[in-house]
Design an enzyme around this catalytic site. Structure first.
Site, mmCIF file in Angstrom:
data_model
loop_
_atom_site.group_PDB
_atom_site.id
_atom_site.type_symbol
_atom_site.label_atom_id
_atom_site.label_comp_id
_atom_site.label_asym_id
_atom_site.label_seq_id
_atom_site.Cartn_x
_atom_site.Cartn_y
_atom_site.Cartn_z
ATOM 1 N N LYS A 176 0.919 -1.117 0.056
ATOM 2 C CA LYS A 176 -0.173 0.066 -0.017
ATOM 3 C C LYS A 176 0.823 1.388 0.181
ATOM 4 O O LYS A 176 1.472 1.630 0.929
ATOM 5 C CB LYS A 176 -1.034 0.037 1.089
ATOM 6 N N GLY A 229 6.068 5.840 8.082
ATOM 7 C CA GLY A 229 5.388 6.748 8.117
ATOM 8 C C GLY A 229 5.267 7.578 9.607
ATOM 9 O O GLY A 229 6.321 7.406 10.292
ATOM 10 N N THR A 233 0.513 7.510 13.165
ATOM 11 C CA THR A 233 -0.177 6.483 12.439
ATOM 12 C C THR A 233 0.530 5.168 12.787
ATOM 13 O O THR A 233 -0.174 4.198 13.069
ATOM 14 C CB THR A 233 0.286 6.492 10.856
ATOM 15 N N GLY A 234 1.806 5.052 13.261
ATOM 16 C CA GLY A 234 2.669 4.079 13.763
ATOM 17 C C GLY A 234 1.837 3.719 15.139
ATOM 18 O O GLY A 234 1.714 2.499 15.153
ATOM 19 N N GLU A 251 8.904 2.234 11.025
ATOM 20 C CA GLU A 251 9.992 3.231 10.694
ATOM 21 C C GLU A 251 9.025 4.679 10.708
ATOM 22 O O GLU A 251 8.522 4.805 9.815
ATOM 23 C CB GLU A 251 10.486 2.848 9.332
ATOM 24 N N GLU A 389 8.606 16.942 14.703
ATOM 25 C CA GLU A 389 8.779 16.825 13.330
ATOM 26 C C GLU A 389 8.148 17.836 12.688
ATOM 27 O O GLU A 389 6.866 17.769 12.259
ATOM 28 C CB GLU A 389 8.770 15.496 12.807
HETATM 29 P P1 NAD Z 1 1.597 8.814 7.466
HETATM 30 O O1 NAD Z 1 1.736 8.265 8.643
HETATM 31 O O2 NAD Z 1 0.707 9.813 7.156
HETATM 32 O O3 NAD Z 1 1.242 7.624 6.221
HETATM 33 C C1 NAD Z 1 2.182 6.797 5.756
HETATM 34 C C2 NAD Z 1 1.327 5.659 5.338
HETATM 35 O O4 NAD Z 1 0.334 5.279 6.270
HETATM 36 C C3 NAD Z 1 0.582 5.971 4.037
HETATM 37 O O5 NAD Z 1 0.389 4.988 3.117
HETATM 38 C C4 NAD Z 1 -0.842 6.140 4.752
HETATM 39 O O6 NAD Z 1 -2.118 6.012 3.585
HETATM 40 C C5 NAD Z 1 -0.740 5.090 5.628
HETATM 41 N N1 NAD Z 1 -1.799 5.134 6.689
HETATM 42 C C6 NAD Z 1 -2.417 6.016 7.278
HETATM 43 N N2 NAD Z 1 -3.227 5.934 8.374
HETATM 44 C C7 NAD Z 1 -3.221 4.528 8.433
HETATM 45 C C8 NAD Z 1 -3.618 3.706 9.302
HETATM 46 N N3 NAD Z 1 -4.486 4.171 10.124
HETATM 47 N N4 NAD Z 1 -3.695 2.357 9.159
HETATM 48 C C9 NAD Z 1 -2.648 2.066 8.108
HETATM 49 N N5 NAD Z 1 -2.211 2.906 7.261
HETATM 50 C C10 NAD Z 1 -2.327 4.154 7.241
HETATM 51 O O7 NAD Z 1 2.944 9.326 6.819
HETATM 52 P P2 NAD Z 1 3.390 10.159 5.709
HETATM 53 O O8 NAD Z 1 2.830 11.545 5.791
HETATM 54 O O9 NAD Z 1 3.190 9.502 4.265
HETATM 55 O O10 NAD Z 1 5.051 10.281 5.897
HETATM 56 C C11 NAD Z 1 5.929 11.239 6.347
HETATM 57 C C12 NAD Z 1 6.225 10.561 7.687
HETATM 58 O O11 NAD Z 1 6.880 9.427 7.285
HETATM 59 C C13 NAD Z 1 7.244 11.367 8.399
HETATM 60 O O12 NAD Z 1 6.881 11.217 9.767
HETATM 61 C C14 NAD Z 1 8.544 10.886 7.995
HETATM 62 O O13 NAD Z 1 9.673 11.139 9.241
HETATM 63 C C15 NAD Z 1 8.185 9.178 8.093
HETATM 64 N N6 NAD Z 1 9.279 8.683 7.276
HETATM 65 C C16 NAD Z 1 10.013 7.708 8.041
HETATM 66 C C17 NAD Z 1 11.049 6.863 7.434
HETATM 67 C C18 NAD Z 1 12.133 6.087 8.383
HETATM 68 O O14 NAD Z 1 12.937 5.422 7.688
HETATM 69 N N7 NAD Z 1 11.993 5.938 9.341
HETATM 70 C C19 NAD Z 1 11.257 7.297 6.179
HETATM 71 C C20 NAD Z 1 10.497 8.058 5.375
HETATM 72 C C21 NAD Z 1 9.233 8.783 5.976
#
Ligand code: NAD
Length: 495
Positions: A176, A229, A233-234, A251, A389
């Protein structure tokens, strides 16, 4: 995409079961770059069911490691063949410069080559149990059905860190991508099919996190969820997965310190300024490991910040497709709103705005989601702008006078993804990097990684690791096989 079906479920490309679609916006000008199918929760459940049936059928996981390695090499070859078209999709979708997208596709390629090599070199571990008739060994088996969820800032790169080891291990999966940036992952999934990935081994659904993501993660047929992400969300995913005791790797975000000691001297000055600048403003700060928190020794702080600001003001902002652009827009209007709110917060918290803090005045950029590189000086560790962040082109500056103070500031974060240290004193450098509680620490460099070394966070930057041997182990279960070659009664019960 644009009328073609975009969901791959059980080996068949399909439209969404409820007919849903989503406009994908080009952040450089606000135009609609593509219209894609938006999967429904039913589609998510169908994709998991297909992956489950395929895993349980057993033929993919029984494929010899050598054949899986050959498949990964074919994927790598096709990635290079399609490098230019994939790079252009990535730039159109994320806004990043084409030069960055090309680097991303090369990095994706090396991840596939690395795991092809690693899976071919794996062997079982023999255990001496002290009984000559017993052959005891620990073997690795694929963990099963994986749900792989990626963010929008490095869409294909982050997805590849999951897909390559999952395929190498013999897992089946549902991918996804972020609903904001699905284009490169759709093209990549076609490429996986062309490389010969069997039907149902890889399934693809894209759509909103709240509805679709929930249906994927709240599913007892899933054995492992790998998520990249944001922290919020995590947390949601970890809570949902706990219900089924599903293994989860997270992550998450970062608030990454870059510590600069005065001993860099004139020889190290230019590279230090340059790496701090690149570390925070590359991809307009939309990098999980961006060095957004400069921690600089008091005696050089004024001059260092002045040089940084002068260079930040010269950064050429523009459409990522334009070779003259050094950085692109923010990914969406919503995200720019968030960044603007953080800038307003920084001002209200009393930080000194040195440069930026506004949208560019160039009328040619008015339709895109651009934002100027922004520096706040005289920040305090307690400020939200320092602790949260922002995921945008915002650098905060704190000053220190002693080494232990610098380490204390660098560790004063709920996160722990990455950090940088600049010093000409290698003994000090080694001392400081060992005390920083972050998953990656760069000494006199910033931002680099390799497929062969683990990536992941301490603290609330997540758990688990991607890349390296551990990145493969995440997709494997260990099984101890005890084989008695000369069975005889145990003789415990005498009757
Ligand atoms: P996000 O958490 O909004 O979304 C990430 C993914 O999760 C998307 O595909 C989204 O549709 C999905 N998602 C959202 N809600 C969900 C739920 N309830 N259940 C399952 N999936 C769900 O993050 P974003 O805005 O897309 O990305 C930015 C974030 O990602 C930043 O915090 C960044 O630091 C982090 N990030 C971390 C790393 C790493 O290696 N640690 C790498 C890249 C990005």
């Amino acid at each position: 995409m644009n009328g073609e079906p975009d969901l791959l479920i059980g080996g068949t490309w399909r439209h969404a079961s409820d007919g849903g679609t989503r406009d994908i916006i080009n952040p450089a000008d606000g135009s609609v770059a593509a219209v894609v199918d938006e999967a429904s929760p039913d589609d998510a459940r169908a994709a998991v069911a297909a992956a489950r049936a395929c895993f349980d059928d057993g033929s993919w996981r029984a494929t010899p490691a050598g054949e899986r390695a050959a498949l990964l090499h074919r994927v790598a070859d096709l990635l290079q063949r399609d490098k230019e078209s994939l790079s252009r999709l990535e730039t159109r979708d994320t806004g990043k410069t084409l030069a960055e997208s090309r680097i991303d596709i090369d990095d994706v390629t090396s991840v596939f080559r690395y795991y092809a090599h690693l899976i071919g070199a794996e062997s079982d571990r023999l255990v001496d149990v002290g009984a000559p008739a017993v052959v005891s060994r620990v073997v690795r088996e694929p963990i099963g059905v994986c749900v792989l969820i990626a963010p929008w800032n490095y869409p294909l790169l982050q997805m590849s860190w999951k897909v390559a080891p999952a395929l190498a291990a013999g897992c089946t999966m549902v991918c996804k991508p972020s609903e904001v940036t699905p284009l490169s992952t759709i093209a990549f999934t076609h490429l996986l099919q062309e490389a010969g990935v069997p039907a149902s081994v890889v399934n693809l659904v894209q759509g909103s996190g709240a509805a679709l993501g929930q249906a994927l993660t709240d599913n007892p047929d899933v054995d492992f969820i790998s998520f990249t992400g944001g922290l919020a969300t995590g947390r949601t995913i970890a809570r949902t997965a706990a219900e089924h005791v599903t293994k989860v790797a997270l992550e998450l975000g970062g608030k990454n310190p870059h510590i600069v000691f005065a001993d860099i001297g004139s020889d190290g000055w230019d590279s230090a300024v340059d790496h701090v600048l690149t570390g925070v403003f590359l991809h307009s700060g939309q990098v999980c490991s961006a060095g957004t928190r400069l921690i600089v020794e008091q005696s050089i702080a004024d001059e260092f910040v002045a040089d940084l600001a002068a260079r930040a003001e010269k950064i050429r902002i523009g459409d990522g497709m334009d070779p003259a652009s050094e950085t692109g827009p923010l990914v969406s209007a919503d995200h720019r709103d968030k960044v603007e709110n953080y800038v307003a917060l920084g001002v209200s918290e009393g930080a000194t705005l040195v440069t930026g803090g506004a949208r560019p005045s160039d009328p040619a950029l008015a339709d895109g989601y651009f934002y100027l590189p922004t520096i706040f000086d005289h920040c305090e560790r307690t400020m939200r702008i320092v602790q949260e962040e922002t995921f945008g082109p915002i650098l905060t500056v704190e000053r220190f006078t002693t080494e232990s103070e610098a380490i204390g500031l660098g560790n004063d974060t709920q996160y722990g993804l990455a950090a940088g240290v600049r010093t000409s004193d290698s003994a000090r450098g080694e001392r400081v990097v060992r005390q920083l509680r972050h998953g990656t620490v760069w000494l006199n460099d910033f931002g680099y990684y390799t497929a062969a070394a683990e990536w992941g966070g301490f603290g609330r930057s997540g758990n688990g690791r991607e890349l390296g041997p551990t990145g493969l182990a995440e997709y494997q279960e260990l099984k101890h096989i005890w084989h008695n070659t000369a069975p005889a009664p145990a003789g415990w019960f005498k009757g």
